[in-house]
Motif scaffolding. Structure first.
Motif, PDB file in Angstrom:
ATOM      1  N   SER A  90     -57.049 -27.395 -95.937  1.00 16.92           N
ATOM      2  CA  SER A  90     -56.201 -28.135 -95.004  1.00 16.92           C
ATOM      3  C   SER A  90     -54.749 -27.988 -95.446  1.00 16.92           C
ATOM      4  O   SER A  90     -54.424 -28.203 -96.617  1.00 16.92           O
ATOM      5  CB  SER A  90     -56.595 -29.612 -94.983  1.00 16.92           C
ATOM      6  N   ASP A  92     -50.807 -29.123 -94.414  1.00 18.43           N
ATOM      7  CA  ASP A  92     -49.915 -29.997 -93.637  1.00 18.43           C
ATOM      8  C   ASP A  92     -48.505 -29.789 -94.175  1.00 18.43           C
ATOM      9  O   ASP A  92     -48.028 -30.524 -95.030  1.00 18.43           O
ATOM     10  CB  ASP A  92     -50.350 -31.457 -93.784  1.00 18.43           C
ATOM     11  N   ARG A  98     -49.776 -27.451 -89.072  1.00 19.22           N
ATOM     12  CA  ARG A  98     -50.802 -28.389 -89.512  1.00 19.22           C
ATOM     13  C   ARG A  98     -52.137 -27.798 -89.085  1.00 19.22           C
ATOM     14  O   ARG A  98     -52.495 -27.844 -87.911  1.00 19.22           O
ATOM     15  CB  ARG A  98     -50.562 -29.775 -88.896  1.00 19.22           C
ATOM     16  N   LEU A 124     -55.511 -30.961 -88.158  1.00 17.31           N
ATOM     17  CA  LEU A 124     -55.972 -31.450 -89.450  1.00 17.31           C
ATOM     18  C   LEU A 124     -57.340 -32.109 -89.314  1.00 17.31           C
ATOM     19  O   LEU A 124     -57.754 -32.489 -88.212  1.00 17.31           O
ATOM     20  CB  LEU A 124     -54.958 -32.448 -90.007  1.00 17.31           C
TER      21      LEU A 124
END
Length: 364
Positions: A90, A92, A98, A124
């Motif tokens: 993940s 960000d 994102r 996300l």
């Protein structure tokens, strides 16, 4: 608030475009206002205190980069051997960057095949409590659901379909004492593992289903990790037949920049940190990928507190790379290995960053 944050970038972009078309002179002021709004709504970044479990199994919106990472060794009733990898990354980074990168791989040792897939999700993960619910690909081709040491994985990789349940059989290993660890080259990490997860399930190959059992290793990292990703590393998850687990890694770089660390978990589940002088990794050979031309270490001699081990790939070619399509992720080698020496065992090894900078023989 979370729903507003997800929509805010697109709302702002639309408004800025519309107003700038009507009154171009206002564009600098609009961009300034947008920057202020982003700062007000952006989640708090940075250090968040020691690892807390099972809370930190869940997606953490404060961290720029994080991943949930499983590797494992599985055997059928008739002794056929497989390795697997499932990972959810993940990222960000900025308002419009994102996303998730999802990769899965199967090592069919007896069939001498290595298959892998990659998926990208432009959002996300969902935020949960004390766990995760991760999915990717059309019709959820790769999923991971669980937390607190009880996980379920599903992965469709070519003509392989993996469905397994994993249950931790000992306490988690909290690396760096469970606190944030700063890197010499910048950034920081929180890092913990569940190195012994009893695993059962099935693997279907072109319609033929095998009942499997074995052990898996779960790694969870989060923090400011872009610098580490750029640096590159080799990482070892070693499972010994006497019920000990050893984690070792070192970053690529010249002698003044290399950082290495590790841990050893005893048969009772007690984890202790290994100092850099307590272990040594020597590269024994190289393998050149026929797909990318990249050169990777292939075979290692490892000494840990006076014990010696040889780690050898079960298949030479376990490289993840582009397959006639857009490839977003890194090109790297991640593979199942055998272990012999003072005590026999099995291992997973990850080699990241070697495709852009060929490996060299030597002692690390």
């Amino acid at each position: 608030m979370s729903k507003l944050w997800k929509k805010l970038p697109w709302i702002m972009a639309g408004l800025i475009l519309l107003i700038s078309l009507i009154k171009p002179a206002l564009l600098p002021w609009l961009l300034l206002a947008a920057s202020i709004i982003v700062c007000l709504f952006m989640p708090r970044r940075g250090l968040i205190g020691p690892v807390e479990l099972p809370a930190d199994d869940a997606f953490l919106p404060t961290e720029q980069v994080q991943w949930w990472y499983w590797t494992g060794h599985l055997f059928s009733g008739d002794g056929r051997r497989f390795g697997f990898e499932v990972v959810f990354f993940s990222f960000d980074s900025f308002v419009i960057m994102r996303d998730q990168l999802v990769q899965a791989a199967i090592t069919d040792v007896d069939g001498k095949r290595f298959a892998f897939e990659e998926f990208v999700e432009f959002h996300l993960p969902q935020r949960g409590k004390n766990g995760f619910k991760l999915s990717s690909g059309k019709d959820n081709r790769v999923t991971a659901v669980g937390g607190d040491g009880h996980d379920r994985l599903h992965a469709e990789v070519g003509d392989y379909v993996l469905d397994i349940e994993l249950i931790a059989s000992q306490p988690p290993a909290l690396h760096y004492g469970g606190d944030a660890h700063p890197y010499r080259f910048g950034g920081y990490t929180y890092y913990y593992s569940r190195p012994k997860m009893t695993t059962r399930g099935t693997l279907t190959i072109a319609g033929e289903t095998f009942e499997l059992s074995g052990n898996s290793w779960f790694d969870r990292q989060y923090g400011e990790l872009y610098q580490a990703i750029q640096q590159g590393w080799q990482w070892f998850a070693i499972e010994l037949d006497d019920n000990r687990q050893i984690m070792l890694f070192d970053f690529k770089g010249n002698d003044s920049e290399v950082e290495k660390s590790g841990s050893i978990t005893d048969a009772n589940g007690l984890t202790t940190t290994l100092a850099a002088h307590e272990f040594q990794v020597t590269v024994l050979d190289q393998w050149i990928s026929p797909s990318t031309g990249c050169s990777y270490p292939s075979g290692w001699e490892i000494e840990v507190r006076g014990e010696k081990f040889s780690v050898q790939p079960l298949l030479k070619d376990q490289e993840l790379h582009a397959q006639h399509k857009l490839w977003i992720g890194p090109v790297y080698w991640e593979g199942a290995c055998g272990v012999s020496g003072t005590v026999n065992g099995q291992a997973y090894v990850e080699l990241n960053g070697y495709c852009r900078c060929p490996a060299k023989n030597g002692i690390l």
